[in-house]
Design a protein around this motif. Structure first.
Motif, PDB file in Angstrom:
ATOM      1  N   PHE A 422      50.553  28.738  26.374  1.00 36.51           N
ATOM      2  CA  PHE A 422      50.597  29.690  25.315  1.00 36.51           C
ATOM      3  C   PHE A 422      50.267  28.952  23.821  1.00 36.51           C
ATOM      4  CE2 PHE A 422      54.077  31.524  27.800  1.00 36.51           C
ATOM      5  CZ  PHE A 422      53.464  32.579  28.261  1.00 36.51           C
ATOM      6  N   LEU A 423      50.017  27.530  23.905  1.00 40.45           N
ATOM      7  CA  LEU A 423      49.599  26.895  22.829  1.00 40.45           C
ATOM      8  C   LEU A 423      47.931  27.361  22.664  1.00 40.45           C
ATOM      9  CD1 LEU A 423      51.172  23.502  22.913  1.00 40.45           C
ATOM     10  CD2 LEU A 423      51.378  25.033  21.185  1.00 40.45           C
ATOM     11  N   LEU A 424      47.297  27.303  23.759  1.00 39.26           N
ATOM     12  CA  LEU A 424      45.766  27.365  23.800  1.00 39.26           C
ATOM     13  C   LEU A 424      45.340  28.872  23.717  1.00 39.26           C
ATOM     14  CD1 LEU A 424      45.175  24.625  26.556  1.00 39.26           C
ATOM     15  CD2 LEU A 424      44.994  24.447  23.996  1.00 39.26           C
ATOM     16  N   THR A 425      46.223  29.741  23.936  1.00 36.63           N
ATOM     17  CA  THR A 425      45.748  31.170  24.181  1.00 36.63           C
ATOM     18  C   THR A 425      46.721  32.125  23.141  1.00 36.63           C
ATOM     19  OG1 THR A 425      47.005  31.584  26.173  1.00 36.63           O
ATOM     20  CG2 THR A 425      44.991  30.893  26.465  1.00 36.63           C
ATOM     21  N   LYS A 426      46.355  33.100  22.905  1.00 29.45           N
ATOM     22  CA  LYS A 426      47.321  34.256  22.071  1.00 29.45           C
ATOM     23  C   LYS A 426      47.372  35.240  22.957  1.00 29.45           C
ATOM     24  CE  LYS A 426      46.083  32.245  17.369  1.00 29.45           C
ATOM     25  NZ  LYS A 426      45.569  32.697  16.235  1.00 29.45           N
ATOM     26  N   PRO A 427      48.228  35.212  23.794  1.00 25.36           N
ATOM     27  CA  PRO A 427      48.381  36.537  24.729  1.00 25.36           C
ATOM     28  C   PRO A 427      48.752  37.856  23.981  1.00 25.36           C
ATOM     29  CG  PRO A 427      50.104  34.941  25.196  1.00 25.36           C
ATOM     30  CD  PRO A 427      49.188  34.452  24.249  1.00 25.36           C
ATOM     31  N   LYS A 428      48.125  38.998  24.246  1.00 26.55           N
ATOM     32  CA  LYS A 428      48.653  40.156  23.599  1.00 26.55           C
ATOM     33  C   LYS A 428      48.932  41.216  24.428  1.00 26.55           C
ATOM     34  CE  LYS A 428      45.431  39.453  19.646  1.00 26.55           C
ATOM     35  NZ  LYS A 428      44.133  39.939  19.067  1.00 26.55           N
ATOM     36  N   LYS A 429      50.100  41.933  23.951  1.00 29.32           N
ATOM     37  CA  LYS A 429      50.546  42.948  25.070  1.00 29.32           C
ATOM     38  C   LYS A 429      49.565  44.138  24.884  1.00 29.32           C
ATOM     39  CE  LYS A 429      55.378  41.878  25.485  1.00 29.32           C
ATOM     40  NZ  LYS A 429      56.853  42.300  24.876  1.00 29.32           N
ATOM     41  N   VAL A 430      49.345  44.871  25.801  1.00 28.12           N
ATOM     42  CA  VAL A 430      48.396  46.258  25.819  1.00 28.12           C
ATOM     43  C   VAL A 430      49.200  47.242  26.213  1.00 28.12           C
ATOM     44  CG1 VAL A 430      46.072  44.637  26.044  1.00 28.12           C
ATOM     45  CG2 VAL A 430      47.712  45.640  28.094  1.00 28.12           C
ATOM     46  N   ASN A 431      48.774  48.633  25.709  1.00 29.35           N
ATOM     47  CA  ASN A 431      49.347  49.654  26.235  1.00 29.35           C
ATOM     48  C   ASN A 431      48.817  50.518  27.084  1.00 29.35           C
ATOM     49  OD1 ASN A 431      51.641  48.910  24.460  1.00 29.35           O
ATOM     50  ND2 ASN A 431      50.647  49.816  22.571  1.00 29.35           N
ATOM     51  N   TYR A 432      47.918  49.902  27.845  1.00 22.99           N
ATOM     52  CA  TYR A 432      46.907  50.654  28.808  1.00 22.99           C
ATOM     53  C   TYR A 432      46.706  49.937  30.133  1.00 22.99           C
ATOM     54  CZ  TYR A 432      43.299  47.396  27.411  1.00 22.99           C
ATOM     55  OH  TYR A 432      42.803  46.099  27.188  1.00 22.99           O
ATOM     56  N   ARG A 433      46.322  50.760  31.165  1.00 25.74           N
ATOM     57  CA  ARG A 433      46.155  50.018  32.316  1.00 25.74           C
ATOM     58  C   ARG A 433      44.995  50.498  33.121  1.00 25.74           C
ATOM     59  NH1 ARG A 433      50.503  51.488  36.677  1.00 25.74           N
ATOM     60  NH2 ARG A 433      49.112  53.377  36.675  1.00 25.74           N
ATOM     61  N   TYR A 434      44.068  49.651  33.652  1.00 18.91           N
ATOM     62  CA  TYR A 434      43.006  50.064  34.342  1.00 18.91           C
ATOM     63  C   TYR A 434      43.299  50.750  35.868  1.00 18.91           C
ATOM     64  CZ  TYR A 434      40.375  47.594  30.838  1.00 18.91           C
ATOM     65  OH  TYR A 434      39.861  47.093  29.818  1.00 18.91           O
ATOM     66  N   PRO A 435      42.255  51.567  36.366  1.00 17.22           N
ATOM     67  CA  PRO A 435      42.690  52.130  37.637  1.00 17.22           C
ATOM     68  C   PRO A 435      42.613  50.923  38.648  1.00 17.22           C
ATOM     69  CG  PRO A 435      40.396  52.596  36.732  1.00 17.22           C
ATOM     70  CD  PRO A 435      41.183  51.915  35.736  1.00 17.22           C
ATOM     71  N   TYR A 436      43.515  51.242  39.729  1.00 17.82           N
ATOM     72  CA  TYR A 436      43.228  50.022  40.861  1.00 17.82           C
ATOM     73  C   TYR A 436      42.121  50.437  41.575  1.00 17.82           C
ATOM     74  CZ  TYR A 436      48.336  49.696  40.201  1.00 17.82           C
ATOM     75  OH  TYR A 436      49.517  49.355  39.629  1.00 17.82           O
ATOM     76  N   ASP A 437      41.743  49.039  42.359  1.00 20.45           N
ATOM     77  CA  ASP A 437      40.772  49.042  43.211  1.00 20.45           C
ATOM     78  C   ASP A 437      40.971  47.979  44.329  1.00 20.45           C
ATOM     79  OD1 ASP A 437      38.182  49.402  44.391  1.00 20.45           O
ATOM     80  OD2 ASP A 437      36.915  49.249  42.681  1.00 20.45           O
ATOM     81  N   GLN A 438      40.082  48.199  45.413  1.00 16.90           N
ATOM     82  CA  GLN A 438      40.556  47.259  46.544  1.00 16.90           C
ATOM     83  C   GLN A 438      39.922  45.897  46.345  1.00 16.90           C
ATOM     84  OE1 GLN A 438      42.287  48.318  49.152  1.00 16.90           O
ATOM     85  NE2 GLN A 438      42.409  46.264  49.672  1.00 16.90           N
ATOM     86  N   VAL A 439      40.762  45.017  46.688  1.00 14.74           N
ATOM     87  CA  VAL A 439      40.288  43.486  46.676  1.00 14.74           C
ATOM     88  C   VAL A 439      40.954  42.964  48.284  1.00 14.74           C
ATOM     89  CG1 VAL A 439      40.546  41.359  45.870  1.00 14.74           C
ATOM     90  CG2 VAL A 439      40.238  43.227  44.149  1.00 14.74           C
ATOM     91  N   PHE A 440      39.824  42.328  48.738  1.00 14.24           N
ATOM     92  CA  PHE A 440      40.212  41.904  50.143  1.00 14.24           C
ATOM     93  C   PHE A 440      40.863  40.335  50.011  1.00 14.24           C
ATOM     94  CE2 PHE A 440      37.423  45.182  51.057  1.00 14.24           C
ATOM     95  CZ  PHE A 440      38.028  46.136  51.956  1.00 14.24           C
TER      96      PHE A 440
END
Length: 442
Positions: A422-440
């Motif tokens: 958290f010191l090295l990054t600035k995380p931001k909350k987002v109000n959207y979500r990408y569609p799911y896809d398959q990962v093996f």
């Protein structure tokens, strides 16, 4: 027209936590470099390393504290250990309380972050209870140790040694004022039981202690408290038995000892790696399986909001429970009739992953900078990350660059992998979500 009020510059809790440790380290470095702090001059790098080790309650040292530090230097060490273990912000708020000053909202937020609380409500009362508990436990333990050591050292020296080792033990630091750490007390039941009780209490976490104090029955305890108590008992029993079986016939450790001393030493060294750092045997003479098992214990560490470090015992338990939930095809991990939230699982996985990556990265860097065998070097890095202080005897052999790198490991291990992130990054909350896809996977 009224003049505009100037906006206050407020530091984020992670930045303040890291900054308070950094301030203590720099202050300790300057104090240890004073001519009257040491019997012989030490380099700036050595002073920085030991100050970092004390502030992060690790216990690694590039010199023998007993023969190198004066009473003033040892006093600096005790101050750094106590502040580093309980937290500089806790002492700052305690000072405000003593002076009758109001503890502002921002200070309450900092304390909330330090003690992993869900809200700022009752945080000042929590600080009062913590400091009362710490003072009471340390006074009782000091009295017991002093009475035990008076016949051997005399009253004044026994009292001084007791105060130092009680502070070191409760804060899980592992510094000792004997050249061989505590090897000379491997068969002493008072020393073993009192000091181990201190670092186990300190490693449980202050929120656990307060929860037990306020709620008398097991059923009323929070799931976190139950996990810490059950997990601590299980892992300590397993560690004691494993150490006893692996080292039973080793001539360099348990081999020459009588049975009662083997059991006592196995218990002490079984519970020590979860960030205490004291040793009653020479770790450079242990079997390789014991060294590897000790590294696992050091990486796991003790409890959240405690004087200990590592990824924390509850983090490790959540990862195990999440794995079992997956194998049993359950949506969420479960324990003792309670479900564990998915965000807690993700947080635990993040802490574990970041911790592993940091340890591997620093092991790699130190294998480049140091001409030391791999296993002792890897052991040293894991010990520094878990702020344990156990060593296979290579600390004094490190180069200046190696000392700086290991100091960085101790610092990161104390503030925690997520705080660093958290010191090295600035995380931001987002109000959207990408569609799911398959990962093996797998």
């Amino acid at each position: 027209m009224r003049p505009r009020k100037k906006k206050k510059f407020l530091l984020s809790p992670p930045l303040l936590i890291a900054g308070s440790f950094l301030f203590l380290i720099l202050l300790g470095t300057l104090c240890l470099k004073l001519p009257f702090a040491t019997t012989t001059p030490i380099s700036w790098t050595d002073a920085l390393f030991v100050a970092t080790s004390a502030t992060t309650v690790t216990g690694l040292s590039v010199f023998d504290p007993a023969s190198t530090l004066t009473w003033f230097g040892e006093g600096v060490l005790m101050f750094l250990i106590q502040c580093g273990g309980i937290g500089l912000m806790t002492f700052a708020v305690a000072l405000l309380i003593v002076l009758g000053k109001r503890v502002g909202l921002q200070n309450r937020i900092y304390l909330q972050e330090s003690f992993n609380q869900n809200s700022v409500g009752g945080i000042v009362k929590l600080v009062k209870l913590i400091l009362t508990f710490v003072l009471t436990v340390q006074v009782i333990a000091t009295a017991i140790m002093t009475l035990h050591w008076i016949p051997r050292f005399g009253f004044s020296e026994a009292l001084y040694l007791s105060v130092f080792h009680v502070i070191s033990a409760f804060n899980n630091a592992g510094f000792a004022l004997f050249p061989d750490n505590l090897i000379g007390f491997s068969g002493d039941p008072i020393v073993n039981l009192v000091l181990s009780a201190l670092f186990i209490l300190g490693g449980l976490g202050f929120t656990v202690i307060i929860d037990i104090h306020q709620k008398k029955s097991f059923r009323e305890w929070s799931l976190h408290t139950k996990m810490m108590i059950i997990g601590t008992i299980i892992i300590n029993v397993i560690a004691t038995i494993t150490f006893f079986l692996l080292e039973y016939g080793n001539p360099g450790s348990l081999g020459p000892m009588p049975l009662y001393e083997k059991i006592m030493t196995s218990y002490f060294q079984g519970v020590t790696p979860r960030t205490a750092g004291f040793n009653t045997v020479d770790f450079s003479k242990l079997e390789d399986p014991t060294i590897l098992f000790t590294m696992i214990l050091m990486f796991i560490g003790a409890g959240s909001a405690s004087t200990a470090s590592g990824i924390k015992l509850t983090t490790f338990m959540v990862v195990i429970l999440a794995t079992l939930a997956f194998l049993r095809q359950r949506g969420e991990p479960e324990l003792l009739g309670r479900s564990i939230r998915i965000d807690t699982v993700i947080r635990s996985l993040a802490i574990t992953t970041i911790g592993l990556l940091l340890v591997m990265a620093f092991i790699f860097m130190l294998t480049v900078t140091e001409k030391i065998p791999f296993l002792p070097l890897a052991f040293e890095v894991v010990s520094a990350f878990g702020t344990v202080g156990l060593s296979m005897g290579i600390t004094a052999q490190l180069s200046d660059l190696g000392e700086v790198l290991l100091s960085m490991v101790m610092f990161v291990g104390r503030i925690g992998p997520l705080t660093l992130f958290f010191l090295l990054t600035k995380p931001k909350k987002v109000n959207y979500r990408y569609p799911y896809d398959q990962v093996f996977t797998g």
